[in-house]
Motif scaffolding. Structure first.
Motif, PDB file in Angstrom:
ATOM      1  N   LEU A 194       0.628  -1.340  -0.124  1.00  0.00           N
ATOM      2  CA  LEU A 194       0.059   0.420   0.053  1.00  0.00           C
ATOM      3  C   LEU A 194       0.848   1.688   0.006  1.00  0.00           C
ATOM      4  CD1 LEU A 194      -2.341   0.953  -0.091  1.00  0.00           C
ATOM      5  CD2 LEU A 194      -2.750   1.571   2.414  1.00  0.00           C
ATOM      6  N   PHE A 195       2.017   0.813   1.059  1.00  0.00           N
ATOM      7  CA  PHE A 195       3.182   2.784   1.139  1.00  0.00           C
ATOM      8  C   PHE A 195       3.551   2.943  -0.415  1.00  0.00           C
ATOM      9  CE2 PHE A 195       1.661   3.245   5.322  1.00  0.00           C
ATOM     10  CZ  PHE A 195       1.852   4.044   5.848  1.00  0.00           C
ATOM     11  N   GLU A 196       3.877   1.632  -0.912  1.00  0.00           N
ATOM     12  CA  GLU A 196       4.184   1.535  -2.314  1.00  0.00           C
ATOM     13  C   GLU A 196       3.082   2.290  -3.558  1.00  0.00           C
ATOM     14  OE1 GLU A 196       6.182  -2.390  -3.555  1.00  0.00           O
ATOM     15  OE2 GLU A 196       7.911  -2.186  -2.545  1.00  0.00           O
ATOM     16  N   TYR A 197       2.106   1.403  -3.215  1.00  0.00           N
ATOM     17  CA  TYR A 197       1.637   1.913  -4.343  1.00  0.00           C
ATOM     18  C   TYR A 197       1.231   3.851  -3.831  1.00  0.00           C
ATOM     19  CZ  TYR A 197       1.062  -2.651  -6.278  1.00  0.00           C
ATOM     20  OH  TYR A 197       0.787  -2.888  -7.845  1.00  0.00           O
ATOM     21  N   VAL A 198       1.063   4.362  -2.595  1.00  0.00           N
ATOM     22  CA  VAL A 198       1.450   5.380  -2.970  1.00  0.00           C
ATOM     23  C   VAL A 198       2.033   5.785  -2.955  1.00  0.00           C
ATOM     24  CG1 VAL A 198       1.365   7.113  -0.083  1.00  0.00           C
ATOM     25  CG2 VAL A 198      -1.016   4.825  -0.436  1.00  0.00           C
ATOM     26  N   GLU A 199       3.383   5.683  -2.785  1.00  0.00           N
ATOM     27  CA  GLU A 199       4.396   6.707  -3.317  1.00  0.00           C
ATOM     28  C   GLU A 199       4.388   6.982  -4.502  1.00  0.00           C
ATOM     29  OE1 GLU A 199       8.786   6.222  -1.646  1.00  0.00           O
ATOM     30  OE2 GLU A 199       8.342   4.161  -2.596  1.00  0.00           O
ATOM     31  N   GLU A 200       4.172   5.684  -5.724  1.00  0.00           N
ATOM     32  CA  GLU A 200       4.082   5.779  -7.213  1.00  0.00           C
ATOM     33  C   GLU A 200       2.680   6.658  -7.064  1.00  0.00           C
ATOM     34  OE1 GLU A 200       3.503   1.586  -8.503  1.00  0.00           O
ATOM     35  OE2 GLU A 200       5.923   1.250  -6.946  1.00  0.00           O
ATOM     36  N   ASN A 201       1.607   6.111  -6.601  1.00  0.00           N
ATOM     37  CA  ASN A 201       0.438   7.499  -7.017  1.00  0.00           C
ATOM     38  C   ASN A 201       0.154   9.107  -5.978  1.00  0.00           C
ATOM     39  OD1 ASN A 201      -0.597   4.778  -9.279  1.00  0.00           O
ATOM     40  ND2 ASN A 201       0.115   3.812  -7.974  1.00  0.00           N
ATOM     41  N   ASP A 202       1.139   9.590  -5.747  1.00  0.00           N
ATOM     42  CA  ASP A 202       1.125  10.409  -4.241  1.00  0.00           C
ATOM     43  C   ASP A 202      -0.492  11.152  -4.832  1.00  0.00           C
ATOM     44  OD1 ASP A 202       2.932  10.942  -6.604  1.00  0.00           O
ATOM     45  OD2 ASP A 202       4.189  12.465  -3.985  1.00  0.00           O
ATOM     46  N   VAL A 203       0.106  11.233  -6.279  1.00  0.00           N
ATOM     47  CA  VAL A 203      -1.263  12.982  -6.811  1.00  0.00           C
ATOM     48  C   VAL A 203      -2.688  11.973  -6.352  1.00  0.00           C
ATOM     49  CG1 VAL A 203       0.098  13.604  -8.596  1.00  0.00           C
ATOM     50  CG2 VAL A 203      -1.180  12.035  -8.453  1.00  0.00           C
ATOM     51  N   LEU A 204      -2.907  11.104  -6.136  1.00  0.00           N
ATOM     52  CA  LEU A 204      -4.039  10.558  -5.967  1.00  0.00           C
ATOM     53  C   LEU A 204      -4.480  10.059  -5.058  1.00  0.00           C
ATOM     54  CD1 LEU A 204      -4.141   7.163  -8.760  1.00  0.00           C
ATOM     55  CD2 LEU A 204      -4.754   9.183  -8.977  1.00  0.00           C
ATOM     56  N   PHE A 205      -3.564   9.526  -4.084  1.00  0.00           N
ATOM     57  CA  PHE A 205      -3.744   9.812  -2.654  1.00  0.00           C
ATOM     58  C   PHE A 205      -3.922  11.477  -2.147  1.00  0.00           C
ATOM     59  CE2 PHE A 205      -2.966   5.489  -3.149  1.00  0.00           C
ATOM     60  CZ  PHE A 205      -4.080   4.843  -2.368  1.00  0.00           C
TER      61      PHE A 205
END
Length: 194
Positions: free
Chosen positions: A91-102
């Motif tokens: 989840l944190f990897e995806y947040v990092e990769e998609n921080d604009v969405l989060f």
């Protein structure tokens, strides 16, 4: 799923992600999303009712990928009981990769609707995780739901904090600490209710 739908959804999601690097979700229009994705407006509305639903779709897809990836890692690993750790790590990897969405979750207009939808999704995953652990029969559905809501809120707040403080803890440290908190909470709760 139809390949055309997959391609359309991917194009719209990538368009939204790109536009979020330029401006806030409130400032982005469906027209801009469609133009960037090279998708007609009627096609957009066949799939999504508005840009907020597209945001939910994008983030929910990330959460589903996270769960799937964590489950696959657990199956291929010798580490017993680390599925939750890997779920949080991915989840944190995806947040990092998609921080604009989060990061768009901070947008006041979208926040309540998007957060509620995501909280429901994460809560379901946590309930499933807790059911895998041998909880005492005295644990009611209400207390399980409350525990899940508590954990989901804590995870969301942790993501929000981490987006602003990445230099203080790595994603691995975040996953390990959250896993420890949850594991200790489940263990302490199970001991009290026995």
């Amino acid at each position: 799923m139809d390949l055309r739908i997959v391609k359309t959804n991917r194009a719209l999601t990538e368009s939204l992600k790109y536009l979020l690097t330029r401006k806030s979700l409130n400032e982005i229009t469906v027209n801009e999303i469609c133009e960037r994705a090279m998708v007609r407006r009627p096609t957009f509305y066949k799939h999504f009712s508005d840009k907020y639903e597209l945001l939910v779709f994008a983030i929910t897809g990330i959460l589903e990928d996270t769960g799937r990836k964590a489950h696959e890692k657990q199956l291929s690993s010798d580490e017993e009981g680390r599925e939750f750790y890997y779920s949080i790590l991915y989840l944190f990897e995806y947040v990092e990769e998609n921080d604009v969405l989060f990061g768009a979750l901070k947008d006041s207009c979208s926040s309540a609707f998007v957060r509620e939808t995501l909280i429901d999704s994460i809560t379901e995953d946590i309930i499933e995780y807790l059911h895998k652990h041998e909880l005492p029969d005295t644990v009611s559905d209400t207390s399980l739901e409350l525990a899940c809501q508590f954990l989901t809120g804590a995870i969301f707040q942790s993501i929000d904090w981490w987006l602003n403080h990445k230099e203080q803890l790595t994603k691995y440290e975040m996953a390990e600490q959250i896993n420890t908190f949850v594991t200790n909470a489940i263990g302490a709760r199970a001991a009290v209710e026995r």
